[in-house]
Design a protein around this motif. Structure first.
Motif, PDB file in Angstrom:
ATOM      1  N   LEU A 137     -55.949  -9.862  39.163  1.00  0.00           N
ATOM      2  CA  LEU A 137     -56.500  -9.689  37.818  1.00  0.00           C
ATOM      3  C   LEU A 137     -58.033  -9.657  37.810  1.00  0.00           C
ATOM      4  O   LEU A 137     -58.639  -9.414  36.763  1.00  0.00           O
ATOM      5  CB  LEU A 137     -56.020 -10.812  36.895  1.00  0.00           C
ATOM      6  CG  LEU A 137     -54.523 -10.802  36.562  1.00  0.00           C
ATOM      7  CD1 LEU A 137     -54.153 -12.052  35.773  1.00  0.00           C
ATOM      8  CD2 LEU A 137     -54.150  -9.554  35.787  1.00  0.00           C
ATOM      9  N   GLU A 138     -58.657  -9.914  38.944  1.00  0.00           N
ATOM     10  CA  GLU A 138     -60.115  -9.886  39.013  1.00  0.00           C
ATOM     11  C   GLU A 138     -60.627  -8.452  38.811  1.00  0.00           C
ATOM     12  O   GLU A 138     -60.019  -7.487  39.277  1.00  0.00           O
ATOM     13  CB  GLU A 138     -60.604 -10.414  40.361  1.00  0.00           C
ATOM     14  CG  GLU A 138     -60.336 -11.896  40.589  1.00  0.00           C
ATOM     15  CD  GLU A 138     -61.293 -12.782  39.814  1.00  0.00           C
ATOM     16  OE1 GLU A 138     -62.255 -12.264  39.219  1.00  0.00           O
ATOM     17  OE2 GLU A 138     -61.080 -14.008  39.807  1.00  0.00           O
ATOM     18  N   SER A 147     -59.423  -9.917  46.785  1.00  0.00           N
ATOM     19  CA  SER A 147     -58.051 -10.338  46.477  1.00  0.00           C
ATOM     20  C   SER A 147     -57.039  -9.294  46.934  1.00  0.00           C
ATOM     21  O   SER A 147     -56.006  -9.642  47.520  1.00  0.00           O
ATOM     22  CB  SER A 147     -57.912 -10.593  44.979  1.00  0.00           C
ATOM     23  OG  SER A 147     -58.173  -9.412  44.239  1.00  0.00           O
ATOM     24  N   ARG A 148     -57.312  -8.033  46.682  1.00  0.00           N
ATOM     25  CA  ARG A 148     -56.396  -6.966  47.084  1.00  0.00           C
ATOM     26  C   ARG A 148     -56.315  -6.849  48.601  1.00  0.00           C
ATOM     27  O   ARG A 148     -55.229  -6.666  49.173  1.00  0.00           O
ATOM     28  CB  ARG A 148     -56.832  -5.640  46.471  1.00  0.00           C
ATOM     29  CG  ARG A 148     -56.689  -5.592  44.951  1.00  0.00           C
ATOM     30  CD  ARG A 148     -57.580  -4.501  44.349  1.00  0.00           C
ATOM     31  NE  ARG A 148     -57.441  -4.342  42.913  1.00  0.00           N
ATOM     32  CZ  ARG A 148     -57.881  -5.193  41.994  1.00  0.00           C
ATOM     33  NH1 ARG A 148     -58.488  -6.313  42.372  1.00  0.00           N
ATOM     34  NH2 ARG A 148     -57.731  -4.959  40.711  1.00  0.00           N
ATOM     35  N   ALA A 149     -57.479  -6.935  49.248  1.00  0.00           N
ATOM     36  CA  ALA A 149     -57.491  -6.815  50.710  1.00  0.00           C
ATOM     37  C   ALA A 149     -56.792  -8.004  51.363  1.00  0.00           C
ATOM     38  O   ALA A 149     -56.020  -7.838  52.316  1.00  0.00           O
ATOM     39  CB  ALA A 149     -58.934  -6.698  51.205  1.00  0.00           C
ATOM     40  N   ALA A 178     -50.733  -8.075  36.212  1.00  0.00           N
ATOM     41  CA  ALA A 178     -51.617  -6.958  36.574  1.00  0.00           C
ATOM     42  C   ALA A 178     -51.126  -5.651  35.957  1.00  0.00           C
ATOM     43  O   ALA A 178     -51.923  -4.817  35.516  1.00  0.00           O
ATOM     44  CB  ALA A 178     -51.696  -6.829  38.096  1.00  0.00           C
ATOM     45  N   LEU A 179     -49.800  -5.477  35.892  1.00  0.00           N
ATOM     46  CA  LEU A 179     -49.237  -4.256  35.305  1.00  0.00           C
ATOM     47  C   LEU A 179     -49.386  -4.229  33.786  1.00  0.00           C
ATOM     48  O   LEU A 179     -49.320  -3.163  33.175  1.00  0.00           O
ATOM     49  CB  LEU A 179     -47.760  -4.124  35.689  1.00  0.00           C
ATOM     50  CG  LEU A 179     -47.465  -3.990  37.194  1.00  0.00           C
ATOM     51  CD1 LEU A 179     -45.958  -3.934  37.440  1.00  0.00           C
ATOM     52  CD2 LEU A 179     -48.141  -2.754  37.775  1.00  0.00           C
ATOM     53  N   LYS A 184     -57.409   0.029  34.186  1.00  0.00           N
ATOM     54  CA  LYS A 184     -56.686   0.952  35.054  1.00  0.00           C
ATOM     55  C   LYS A 184     -56.740   0.533  36.511  1.00  0.00           C
ATOM     56  O   LYS A 184     -55.752   0.673  37.251  1.00  0.00           O
ATOM     57  CB  LYS A 184     -57.259   2.367  34.895  1.00  0.00           C
ATOM     58  CG  LYS A 184     -56.424   3.470  35.516  1.00  0.00           C
ATOM     59  CD  LYS A 184     -56.965   4.828  35.136  1.00  0.00           C
ATOM     60  CE  LYS A 184     -56.100   5.940  35.703  1.00  0.00           C
ATOM     61  NZ  LYS A 184     -56.589   7.280  35.268  1.00  0.00           N
ATOM     62  N   ALA A 185     -57.877   0.010  36.952  1.00  0.00           N
ATOM     63  CA  ALA A 185     -58.013  -0.425  38.340  1.00  0.00           C
ATOM     64  C   ALA A 185     -57.114  -1.626  38.627  1.00  0.00           C
ATOM     65  O   ALA A 185     -56.532  -1.735  39.709  1.00  0.00           O
ATOM     66  CB  ALA A 185     -59.469  -0.766  38.642  1.00  0.00           C
ATOM     67  N   VAL A 186     -56.991  -2.535  37.657  1.00  0.00           N
ATOM     68  CA  VAL A 186     -56.123  -3.699  37.833  1.00  0.00           C
ATOM     69  C   VAL A 186     -54.663  -3.260  37.901  1.00  0.00           C
ATOM     70  O   VAL A 186     -53.887  -3.739  38.741  1.00  0.00           O
ATOM     71  CB  VAL A 186     -56.341  -4.709  36.694  1.00  0.00           C
ATOM     72  CG1 VAL A 186     -55.319  -5.838  36.766  1.00  0.00           C
ATOM     73  CG2 VAL A 186     -57.753  -5.289  36.756  1.00  0.00           C
ATOM     74  N   PHE A 187     -54.278  -2.347  37.012  1.00  0.00           N
ATOM     75  CA  PHE A 187     -52.906  -1.821  37.040  1.00  0.00           C
ATOM     76  C   PHE A 187     -52.616  -1.135  38.375  1.00  0.00           C
ATOM     77  O   PHE A 187     -51.563  -1.353  38.980  1.00  0.00           O
ATOM     78  CB  PHE A 187     -52.718  -0.832  35.893  1.00  0.00           C
ATOM     79  CG  PHE A 187     -51.342  -0.228  35.823  1.00  0.00           C
ATOM     80  CD1 PHE A 187     -50.346  -0.827  35.062  1.00  0.00           C
ATOM     81  CD2 PHE A 187     -51.038   0.933  36.518  1.00  0.00           C
ATOM     82  CE1 PHE A 187     -49.068  -0.274  35.004  1.00  0.00           C
ATOM     83  CE2 PHE A 187     -49.773   1.491  36.466  1.00  0.00           C
ATOM     84  CZ  PHE A 187     -48.785   0.890  35.712  1.00  0.00           C
ATOM     85  N   ASP A 188     -53.553  -0.337  38.840  1.00  0.00           N
ATOM     86  CA  ASP A 188     -53.392   0.343  40.120  1.00  0.00           C
ATOM     87  C   ASP A 188     -53.205  -0.657  41.247  1.00  0.00           C
ATOM     88  O   ASP A 188     -52.346  -0.489  42.120  1.00  0.00           O
ATOM     89  CB  ASP A 188     -54.613   1.225  40.374  1.00  0.00           C
ATOM     90  CG  ASP A 188     -54.523   1.992  41.677  1.00  0.00           C
ATOM     91  OD1 ASP A 188     -54.938   1.438  42.721  1.00  0.00           O
ATOM     92  OD2 ASP A 188     -54.044   3.135  41.676  1.00  0.00           O
ATOM     93  N   GLY A 189     -54.011  -1.735  41.241  1.00  0.00           N
ATOM     94  CA  GLY A 189     -53.873  -2.759  42.263  1.00  0.00           C
ATOM     95  C   GLY A 189     -52.531  -3.457  42.204  1.00  0.00           C
ATOM     96  O   GLY A 189     -51.961  -3.827  43.240  1.00  0.00           O
TER      97      GLY A 189
END
Length: 262
Positions: A137-138, A147-149, A178-179, A184-189
């Motif tokens: 969510l960041e 966080s994603r990595a 997140a969804l 948009k970037a958070v949703f994508d992640g």
């Protein structure tokens, strides 16, 4: 008796005193153009109009006026001087900033990557992987990328799937959050993280995918997100078997499986 100007022996008139010009000519005027160009006559064939100055073509300095750093100005960074109560949006930000995750960002000339101080396979995933899922969510750098990595590399480490399977029920709420984000970037992640988790735990996600599929389907009309959403649904179906297919088909009637099912 009127004064008659003295005539030289060759018949030329003498030059006037002080001007250096012939007596029958007007003295030099400051309005006369320097360089010998005559002023344009008012009308007539002999009038010469001034040509407009040619426009010089754009040089390289004008074409490349933006510095290379302009490409990353749109990335929102966390305020290092913010108070502790507002510095981090999720628990992940505080843990990462305090060194609770044995990894730091290494900025190269082109890419940014994680540099682990310990082998990810040797780490305890409870609650490390759950905390990384919360960090999806960041929205600010460096926590959004970190966080994603961290989530992806922990799952990809040796034995990552076995360690992650018991934690699925605690990870899915963060994926769903997140969804649900309008960012948009958070949703994508969230879509990417759900796909990565499914690839490692397989059918262990079957009882949870219904809450993820519904949110993904709501934004499947987005041309940029649609390919990733379809890949996530197909991954759920391929690794979750017939049960996963039935769950997805009930929520998304238009879903087409990647393999033929009777």
């Amino acid at each position: 008796m009127a004064n008659v100007p003295h005539t030289a022996s060759n018949g030329a008139l003498p030059r006037s005193i002080g001007t250096g010009a012939p007596a029958n000519r007007a003295p030099f005027s400051t309005s006369t153009r320097i360089g010998g160009n005559k002023p344009a006559a008012a009308g007539g064939r002999g009038a010469q109009s001034e040509k407009p100055a040619a426009v010089a073509p754009k040089g390289r300095s004008e074409r490349w006026s933006e510095p290379p750093s302009a490409r990353i100005k749109s990335i929102k960074c966390a305020d290092p001087f913010a108070s502790k109560s507002s510095a981090f949006k999720t628990k992940f930000g505080g843990v990462f900033n305090a060194g609770g995750i044995p990894a730091r960002l290494q900025h190269g000339a082109v890419k940014v990557r994680l540099q682990w101080s310990r082998d990810p396979a040797s780490l305890d995933y409870d609650p490390l992987l759950v905390t990384c899922a919360e960090g999806l969510l960041e929205t600010e750098h460096p926590y959004a990328y970190a966080s994603r990595a961290c989530f992806g590399e922990l799952l990809a480490a040796e034995g990552g799937g076995e360690k992650a399977a018991p934690l699925v029920a605690r990870i899915v709420p963060s994926l769903r959050a997140a969804l649900l984000s309008s960012n948009k970037a958070v949703f994508d992640g969230g879509v990417v993280a759900a796909t990565q988790l499914s690839e490692q735990v397989g059918d262990a996600m079957n009882e949870h995918i219904h809450v993820l599929v519904v949110q993904m389907n709501k934004r499947s009309s987005d041309k940029e997100l649609a390919p990733k959403i379809m890949r996530a649904l197909q991954t759920f179906e391929e690794l979750g078997g017939a049960q996963a297919y039935q769950i997805i088909k009930a929520k998304v009637p238009t879903f087409a499986p990647s393999t033929f099912r009777v």
